[in-house]
Design an enzyme around this catalytic site. Sequence first.
Site, PDB file in Angstrom:
ATOM      1  CG  ASP A  14      45.729  51.901  38.338  1.00  0.00           C
ATOM      2  OD1 ASP A  14      45.333  53.079  38.289  1.00  0.00           O
ATOM      3  OD2 ASP A  14      45.716  51.210  39.374  1.00  0.00           O
ATOM      4  CG  ASP A  71      45.502  47.839  41.724  1.00  0.00           C
ATOM      5  OD1 ASP A  71      45.343  48.833  40.981  1.00  0.00           O
ATOM      6  OD2 ASP A  71      45.488  47.920  42.966  1.00  0.00           O
TER       7      ASP A  71
END
Length: 223
Positions: free
Chosen positions: A13, A172
């Site tokens: 990400d 996350d």
Amino acid sequence: MTRWRDVQAVLFDLDGTLLDSAPDLAHAANLLRQRRGLPPLPLQHYRPRASSGARGMLAIALDLHPGDADFETVKAEYLAAYEEVMLRSTAAFDGVAELVQALAGAGMPWGVVTNKIERFALPIAARIEPLPRAAVVIGGDTTPHPKPHPAPLLEAARRLGVPAQRCIYVGDDERDIVAGRAAGMRTVAARYGYLGLEPNVQAWGADAHIDHPVQLLNFLEMP
């Protein structure tokens, strides 16, 4: 500690995993507050929601949410403001450069899969080190479905020429883990990231957790 010997690629990400972009996301939100005669909010108000992009920033800055009558109009205003400042303070987290250097040294390709649309993701990936070395960058509008749908992750694996089950995805946010699992990838939760307002990271079901980017190397069997 478990080591994954058959991993052939690592996908990440972007916001909250590779980059600390919260200062610029927050700055754009405060510009909207300033235009409305409101005082700026401190960064710590915005940081937990930074992985949610415009939606998260507008919720904090203006208590504005999807479905509200003027949400799309204000969202467009926010995105225009963010485009002006998105390279102002954003930088890689400590340890990211060391991590990707180790991956490159081992011949392990790595890439980015983010819900940030290509309008922002591609210029950021081209200009903020060490992202220009990524083998692939998939934005939130590269495929018809953003995360938590697995389509962006599967597209990244396809472009890398690596089976999805031989990839790791690091993120996350819970949607990162959901998407990675749906794509058949091993998943790693980055606990140093933004995580959301009331995170229960253990409940996300990730295969592993890290508190610093370089810790990812502990799970990889590399020469």
